[in-house]
Scaffold this motif. Structure first.
Motif, mmCIF file in Angstrom:
data_model
loop_
_atom_site.group_PDB
_atom_site.id
_atom_site.type_symbol
_atom_site.label_atom_id
_atom_site.label_comp_id
_atom_site.label_asym_id
_atom_site.label_seq_id
_atom_site.Cartn_x
_atom_site.Cartn_y
_atom_site.Cartn_z
ATOM 1 N N SER A 1 3.512 -12.143 -0.032
ATOM 2 C CA SER A 1 2.706 -11.976 1.186
ATOM 3 C C SER A 1 2.021 -10.612 1.238
ATOM 4 C CB SER A 1 3.583 -12.148 2.434
ATOM 5 O OG SER A 1 4.006 -13.489 2.557
ATOM 6 N N VAL A 2 2.727 -9.539 0.889
ATOM 7 C CA VAL A 2 2.084 -8.218 0.965
ATOM 8 C C VAL A 2 0.963 -8.099 -0.055
ATOM 9 C CG1 VAL A 2 4.062 -7.033 2.005
ATOM 10 C CG2 VAL A 2 3.791 -7.002 -0.472
ATOM 11 N N GLN B 1 -1.971 -10.468 1.258
ATOM 12 C CA GLN B 1 -2.613 -9.913 2.446
ATOM 13 C C GLN B 1 -3.323 -8.588 2.156
ATOM 14 O OE1 GLN B 1 0.164 -9.777 5.732
ATOM 15 N NE2 GLN B 1 0.777 -11.886 5.388
ATOM 16 N N LEU C 1 -2.062 -5.678 1.264
ATOM 17 C CA LEU C 1 -1.356 -4.437 1.590
ATOM 18 C C LEU C 1 -0.970 -3.680 0.331
ATOM 19 C CD1 LEU C 1 0.921 -5.834 4.433
ATOM 20 C CD2 LEU C 1 -1.072 -4.349 4.688
ATOM 21 N N VAL C 2 -0.722 -4.420 -0.747
ATOM 22 C CA VAL C 2 -0.323 -3.849 -2.036
ATOM 23 C C VAL C 2 -1.032 -4.654 -3.122
ATOM 24 C CG1 VAL C 2 1.648 -3.539 -3.601
ATOM 25 C CG2 VAL C 2 1.950 -3.145 -1.171
ATOM 26 N N SER C 3 -1.558 -3.976 -4.129
ATOM 27 C CA SER C 3 -2.182 -4.689 -5.250
ATOM 28 C C SER C 3 -1.099 -5.109 -6.250
ATOM 29 C CB SER C 3 -3.200 -3.786 -5.949
ATOM 30 O OG SER C 3 -2.529 -2.733 -6.631
#
Length: 114
Positions: free
Chosen positions: A76-77, A80, A82-84
Motif C-alpha cells: 500500500s505505501v 500510494q 509514499l515510498v518508491s
C-alpha cells in the motif's frame, strides 16, 4: 494526534485525519469464506509522536497473519506513492544491516563478560 490507553485492554486514537478512515474493506479476496479465515487474525499498530524517544509497535497474531498484514502495508505505501520500490529495497537493506550490527554487538558484549 492523541493516543491514550483508557483501559488496560483499550487503545484510543484521536485525530481529524481519522475522519477519512473508512472501516469498510475495499477489496474482496474471499478470505472470510475460506478455510483460512480464523488463521488470519492479526493486528499491527505502529506510531511515533513528537517528544517520544522512539516509536511504539504492537504486533498480534500468528506469524503468517502478521507477515500477510505487513506485506499488504508495504504494498500500500508503494502503490500510494509514499515510498518508491527503490526506497523500499533500501529500507529492507538498512533493516538487515542494523540487525547484523546488533547481533555482532551482542556477540561482542557476551565475549567481554566471559
Amino acid at each position: 494526534m492523541k493516543i491514550t490507553k483508557p483501559k488496560s485492554n483499550q487503545i484510543l486514537i484521536e485525530d481529524d485525519v481519522l475522519k477519512k478512515f473508512d472501516m469498510k474493506v475495499k477489496s474482496n479476496g474471499g478470505l472470510n469464506e475460506s478455510g483460512f479465515n480464523e488463521l488470519y487474525e492479526g493486528f499491527i499498530l505502529a506510531y511515533r509522536l513528537p517528544d517520544m524517544d522512539a516509536s511504539k509497535q504492537v504486533f498480534y497474531g500468528m506469524p503468517v497473519s502478521v507477515m500477510t498484514l505487513f506485506c499488504s502495508c508495504l504494498e500500500s505505501v508503494v502503490s500510494q506513492g509514499l515510498v518508491s520500490e527503490d526506497i523500499l529495497d533500501e529500507m529492507v537493506k538498512a533493516v538487515k544491516e542494523n540487525l547484523k550490527r546488533k547481533k555482532n554487538k551482542e556477540g561482542a558484549d557476551d565475549g567481554r563478560r566471559n
